[in-house]
Design a protein around this motif. Sequence first.
Motif, short mmCIF file in Angstrom:
data_model
loop_
_atom_site.label_atom_id
_atom_site.label_comp_id
_atom_site.label_asym_id
_atom_site.label_seq_id
_atom_site.Cartn_x
_atom_site.Cartn_y
_atom_site.Cartn_z
N ILE A 119 74.07 10.61 60.74
CA ILE A 119 75.38 10.98 60.21
C ILE A 119 75.80 9.85 59.29
N PRO A 120 76.19 10.13 58.02
CA PRO A 120 76.56 9.05 57.11
C PRO A 120 77.94 8.48 57.41
N LEU A 121 78.13 7.22 56.99
CA LEU A 121 79.43 6.56 57.14
C LEU A 121 80.00 6.29 55.76
N ILE A 122 81.23 6.74 55.54
CA ILE A 122 81.94 6.36 54.31
C ILE A 122 82.82 5.18 54.66
N THR A 123 82.64 4.07 53.92
CA THR A 123 83.50 2.91 54.20
C THR A 123 84.09 2.46 52.88
N LEU A 124 84.99 3.27 52.33
CA LEU A 124 85.53 3.03 50.99
C LEU A 124 86.38 1.76 50.97
N GLY A 125 85.87 0.73 50.29
CA GLY A 125 86.68 -0.47 50.15
C GLY A 125 86.71 -1.36 51.38
N TYR A 126 85.83 -1.09 52.36
CA TYR A 126 85.78 -1.99 53.52
C TYR A 126 84.38 -1.97 54.11
N GLY A 127 84.21 -2.52 55.30
CA GLY A 127 82.90 -2.50 55.95
C GLY A 127 82.02 -3.66 55.51
N LEU A 128 80.72 -3.46 55.69
CA LEU A 128 79.74 -4.48 55.33
C LEU A 128 79.58 -4.53 53.82
N ALA A 333 75.99 18.49 48.08
CA ALA A 333 74.89 18.83 48.99
C ALA A 333 74.63 20.32 48.98
N GLN A 334 75.73 21.10 48.91
CA GLN A 334 75.57 22.56 48.87
C GLN A 334 74.82 23.00 47.62
N GLU A 335 75.03 22.26 46.49
CA GLU A 335 74.32 22.63 45.26
C GLU A 335 72.82 22.59 45.47
N GLY A 340 77.56 27.79 50.04
CA GLY A 340 78.17 28.67 51.02
C GLY A 340 77.65 28.45 52.43
N LYS A 341 76.79 27.42 52.59
CA LYS A 341 76.30 27.14 53.94
C LYS A 341 76.95 25.87 54.47
N VAL A 342 76.91 25.74 55.80
CA VAL A 342 77.45 24.52 56.41
C VAL A 342 76.40 23.42 56.28
N MET A 343 76.82 22.26 55.83
CA MET A 343 75.88 21.16 55.60
C MET A 343 75.75 20.26 56.82
N THR A 344 74.51 19.81 57.09
CA THR A 344 74.29 18.87 58.20
C THR A 344 74.56 17.45 57.72
N GLY A 345 74.57 16.50 58.64
CA GLY A 345 74.82 15.10 58.29
C GLY A 345 73.80 14.59 57.28
N GLU A 346 72.53 14.95 57.47
CA GLU A 346 71.49 14.47 56.54
C GLU A 346 71.73 15.00 55.14
N GLN A 347 72.13 16.26 55.05
CA GLN A 347 72.35 16.86 53.74
C GLN A 347 73.57 16.23 53.07
N VAL A 348 74.62 15.95 53.89
CA VAL A 348 75.81 15.30 53.33
C VAL A 348 75.45 13.91 52.82
#
Lengths: 438, 354
Positions: A119-128, A333-335, A340-348
């Motif tokens: 599952i990806p992590l978005i850390t906009l402007g913070y984190g490592l 990711a849908q492109e 129209g499908k639900v995206m998994t963590g890997e696809q996101v």
Amino acid sequence: MKTFIACAALAALQLFSPVAQAEAAKEQFFPLLVYRTGPYSPNGTPWANGKQDYIKLINARDGGINGVKLSYEECETGYATDKGVECYERLKGKGASLFDPQATGITFALTDKVPGDKIPLITLGYGLSASADGGVFAWNFPLMGSYWTAADVLIQHLGKKEGGLDKLKGKKIALVYHDSPFGKEPIPLLDERQKMHGFELIKIPVTAPGVEQKSAWLQVRQARPDYVLLWGWGVMNSTALKEAQATGYPREKMYGVWWSGAEPDVKDVGEGAKGYNALNLNTSGQSPKVIQDILKYVHGKGQGTGPRDEVGSVLYTRGLVIQALAVEAVRRAQERFGKGKVMTGEQVRWGLENLALDDKKLGSLGLTGVIRPISTSCTDHQGSTWVRVHTWDGKQWAFSSDWYQADEQILKPMVKAAADKYAGEKKITRRTPAECQS
Amino acid sequence: MFYRENGQFKTSYAADSQILPIRQDRIGMALLLGVAFVVVPLLSSEYLLRAILIPFLILSLAALGLNVLVGYCGQISLGSGAFMAVGAYVAYNCQARVEGMPLIVALLAGGLGATVLGVAFGLPSLRIKGLYLAVATLAAQFFVDWACLRLKWVTNDSTSGSVGIAHLDVAGFSVESPAARYLLCLGFVVVFALATKNLVRGHIGRSWMAMRDMDVAAAVIGIRPMQAKLSAFAVSSFIIGVAGALWGFVHLGSWEPAAFGINRSFDLLFMVIIGGLGSISGAFFGAAFIVVLPLVLDKLPYWTGLPMDTATASHLALMIFGALIVFFLIKEPHGLARLWATAKEKLRLWPFPH
């Protein structure tokens, strides 16, 4: 006693049942880790409201992403690492698209877990700061900036004010920072810049949560630095400004990171914070089109998450931007993986790695003027480092500088070195160009 | 009816002085261990293992250690978070600086590091008692907080002050899956609980209890106060240090000093008080109360079906939790372990009233 036993049995049953996927798996699920309680809640709450309102907007205005509706669930972390980990474990089984931990401490803990859970992590402007290197950190996305880019831009701005970076020689710059990984992150870059330009860097830590700062500001008064960089979060920011006022340190010489420059930090102090400067990754105010849409489609229908006059504030807009980039990653990711499908963590994750939002795209999202174009790649998980300085005039924030970009000449080698060190410690191999294509 | 000792005659001293003299108790304990070792890892979801059982086991180990000091020896300690931190950081340094260090050795080394600190901060107990000792151990808490933040060698020169663990494995077997981690923690807990139970039944434990009940009388009859108190601090800190190392390595994976702050110390003290001072099972009851109950309470407001935001749910959970603590302490001031012991006493007569 009997009801207690019944409740306990029900609870046990709940806990033992295998965690179910999102019902019918027809909705794109966004787990929202938030903190609406604790000393950091004044800043965490508008952030969380911005995220939730944007999800509601996409559902109400667009009917979801290509027809796939968005669902969400909030979990209260209180900025504590162990609660954040518990919330992550609870929500990841529901088909989580990505996580925005809203806290650097929780980010450190989750960075170890997400490669295994995909599952990806978005850390906009913070984190490592090192996680900008996508070759090592495949699952972390410090979009739009990290603490190193922030520190770099602040030094550039101070150099500009002085009439040239070489004029910084001999000047004193104090860093008043939150004594935690969040506060300590900029120190390596400031040390690097200190070697380059010859200014004196005074590091003044403030014990978390930063309510007690009298001794820190006494040190500031004794040292008489030319500039103070404020690296705080939550109540630490407003306390710092009050202490600066009490010790008589001119607020015009104070520069905060983008997490120390929002309304909750200065509203209490009001006129006392006049002249205080801070970085800002996004605009604020109710004029951007996306804000107008939220007021119309979400608050207009009584579905607003927070108070109406909070809409458009600095942190609210930042939360909105984070959610917008997350939604765009899903759309991207849908492109590739099926509209129209639900995206998994890997696809996101793939979507996050292949974001390409130019002016036209930002315009269609209503984000014109809010942020600058951003595009990510396999090796660059940051996407853009554009940022400006804004100043508090006693009543509101107003931009007071041009756009800056972090100096890649300094940052690239530092990021790579830090990423390599992390890879060595955790026994991770750098991704090959072939892996980048998948 | 079921819980009687009828027909159970002991024919040797060893049989008479075993930990569980009643056959039903032995069967119950065997069943419990069987369920814990076999059934739970097979049937539990990942969330249950990672977020509920592993923290429960690690904190019950820490509460066990604290119970030795507070419950059996009567020395109040508010520095248990500090000992957990020392255990975690020493174990981390052993693993990071020494190539090929086995995991178990690193964890036990963490315990030894905590022992050294525990004995050092236990020295004031030879002169001061009660609340004053609590303040001295509070100093330990803040000192370790400061040391972990300011002394670079503690975090192996990490720039951010946050440390993380690489891959875990025990003698070649990977300990990455939730079930493997759960079994590792359970193994530690069972071994330490057995060892502690035997310690408190022996002459060391009796010297601790003598110091707790009346230290002057104990000194008069020949129990050396220094030995008794410092051994209590040593054993207690060792167990808490190992628990801290497990907390950092197995549960968190990556942590900062704030993970072992003053709140952790208070949590452990409350676990011991609510669970029952001076009992081994009390540590487990207390840990279950403090770890599992808030998680259940977090979900409770949503079961009422009313729309509620997370802040309100969080505050409600905290209020209910506080109310339950007050309720249980009024009902049974000696803790949940005493409630359990009373229940067993009543079971001996059941179904007869007296």
